[in-house]
Motif scaffolding. Sequence first.
Motif, mmCIF file in Angstrom:
data_model
loop_
_atom_site.group_PDB
_atom_site.id
_atom_site.type_symbol
_atom_site.label_atom_id
_atom_site.label_comp_id
_atom_site.label_asym_id
_atom_site.label_seq_id
_atom_site.Cartn_x
_atom_site.Cartn_y
_atom_site.Cartn_z
ATOM 1 N N THR A 183 -8.315 4.918 8.507
ATOM 2 C CA THR A 183 -8.454 3.611 7.647
ATOM 3 C C THR A 183 -7.786 2.572 8.172
ATOM 4 O O THR A 183 -8.593 1.055 8.065
ATOM 5 C CB THR A 183 -7.856 3.804 6.084
ATOM 6 N N TYR A 184 -6.708 2.483 8.540
ATOM 7 C CA TYR A 184 -5.865 1.224 9.241
ATOM 8 C C TYR A 184 -6.732 0.561 10.297
ATOM 9 O O TYR A 184 -6.825 -0.490 10.445
ATOM 10 C CB TYR A 184 -4.709 1.717 9.604
ATOM 11 N N TYR A 185 -7.123 1.537 11.348
ATOM 12 C CA TYR A 185 -8.119 1.090 12.477
ATOM 13 C C TYR A 185 -9.294 0.367 11.983
ATOM 14 O O TYR A 185 -9.841 -0.539 12.582
ATOM 15 C CB TYR A 185 -8.145 2.171 13.655
ATOM 16 N N LEU A 186 -9.809 1.022 10.989
ATOM 17 C CA LEU A 186 -11.300 0.516 10.523
ATOM 18 C C LEU A 186 -10.892 -1.091 9.941
ATOM 19 O O LEU A 186 -11.709 -1.803 10.324
ATOM 20 C CB LEU A 186 -11.714 1.182 9.410
ATOM 21 N N MET A 224 0.467 1.731 0.762
ATOM 22 C CA MET A 224 0.733 1.973 -0.460
ATOM 23 C C MET A 224 -0.347 2.599 -1.189
ATOM 24 O O MET A 224 -0.044 3.688 -2.096
ATOM 25 C CB MET A 224 1.028 0.529 -1.328
ATOM 26 N N SER A 225 -1.511 2.559 -0.957
ATOM 27 C CA SER A 225 -2.469 3.119 -1.706
ATOM 28 C C SER A 225 -2.924 4.816 -1.237
ATOM 29 O O SER A 225 -2.915 5.578 -2.152
ATOM 30 C CB SER A 225 -4.243 2.687 -1.416
ATOM 31 N N TYR A 226 -2.369 5.046 0.010
ATOM 32 C CA TYR A 226 -2.302 6.513 0.294
ATOM 33 C C TYR A 226 -1.129 7.084 -0.390
ATOM 34 O O TYR A 226 -1.146 8.379 -0.740
ATOM 35 C CB TYR A 226 -2.160 6.668 1.859
ATOM 36 N N VAL A 227 0.015 6.509 -0.632
ATOM 37 C CA VAL A 227 1.362 6.930 -1.241
ATOM 38 C C VAL A 227 0.836 7.125 -2.610
ATOM 39 O O VAL A 227 1.071 8.250 -3.234
ATOM 40 C CB VAL A 227 2.487 6.236 -1.095
ATOM 41 N N ALA A 228 0.281 6.256 -3.413
ATOM 42 C CA ALA A 228 -0.326 6.275 -4.566
ATOM 43 C C ALA A 228 -1.222 7.558 -4.948
ATOM 44 O O ALA A 228 -1.278 8.108 -5.920
ATOM 45 C CB ALA A 228 -0.658 5.092 -5.227
ATOM 46 N N SER A 229 -2.153 7.654 -4.110
ATOM 47 C CA SER A 229 -3.266 8.604 -4.285
ATOM 48 C C SER A 229 -2.782 9.830 -4.268
ATOM 49 O O SER A 229 -3.293 10.809 -5.150
ATOM 50 C CB SER A 229 -4.259 8.081 -3.132
ATOM 51 N N GLY A 230 -1.813 10.032 -3.059
ATOM 52 C CA GLY A 230 -0.970 11.449 -3.336
ATOM 53 C C GLY A 230 -0.411 11.687 -4.362
ATOM 54 O O GLY A 230 -0.466 13.078 -4.988
ATOM 55 N N ALA A 265 5.088 11.717 -3.021
ATOM 56 C CA ALA A 265 5.521 10.414 -2.814
ATOM 57 C C ALA A 265 6.709 10.421 -1.890
ATOM 58 O O ALA A 265 6.767 9.406 -0.957
ATOM 59 C CB ALA A 265 6.135 9.902 -4.349
ATOM 60 N N VAL A 266 7.517 11.259 -1.668
ATOM 61 C CA VAL A 266 8.685 11.089 -0.774
ATOM 62 C C VAL A 266 8.344 11.552 0.590
ATOM 63 O O VAL A 266 8.684 10.721 1.497
ATOM 64 C CB VAL A 266 9.915 11.919 -1.276
ATOM 65 N N VAL A 267 7.730 12.437 0.559
ATOM 66 C CA VAL A 267 7.478 12.931 2.158
ATOM 67 C C VAL A 267 6.693 12.203 3.116
ATOM 68 O O VAL A 267 6.966 11.904 4.307
ATOM 69 C CB VAL A 267 6.832 14.455 2.296
ATOM 70 N N PRO A 268 5.477 11.989 2.373
ATOM 71 C CA PRO A 268 4.687 10.785 3.211
ATOM 72 C C PRO A 268 5.119 9.351 3.604
ATOM 73 O O PRO A 268 5.195 9.018 4.590
ATOM 74 C CB PRO A 268 3.318 10.803 2.852
#
Length: 132
Positions: A40-43, A70-76, A121-124
Amino acid sequence: MNRFLKVYWPFALNQIKSNFAYKGRFYLFILGRIFSMFITYYLWMAIYGSSRNGVLAGFTRNEMILYIFMSYVASGMINIGISSEIGENVVDGSIAMMLVKPIDYRFSVISKAFGTMVYRAVVPSVFIWVEI
C-alpha cells in the motif's frame, strides 16, 4: 470493578500469551502485515510520484504515509473475530459447558477479544514505528 478485573484479566492475558506461543504464526502475522503495508505504501508513493504538486485531495505525502500506517494498526484492532469464536463454540458444543460455569461467557469472550486487540495493536506498531 477490582473483582471484575481479577476474574476476567486472565482471559485477556492468556489470549496475548497464546498469540506469542506459536513462533511460526507470530512471524507470519508480522510478515503479512508488513508486506501488505508496504504494498500500500509503494502504491501511494507511485501515485504521489505522478502528481505535479505533491498534494492529492488536500493530503501531502507525509500525511498519507502516517494515514497508511495508522490505518493498518487500527484495522488489526478492529478485526478481532468474536463472531467466529462464538460460532466455533456453538459448532463444537463447548458453549454449553461455558454457559454452565459461574463466569459470564460474554465477558470472557470480550476479555479474549481485548487481549487480541492489545496484541494486534502493540506488536505491529512496534515494528512500524521502528521503521519510521
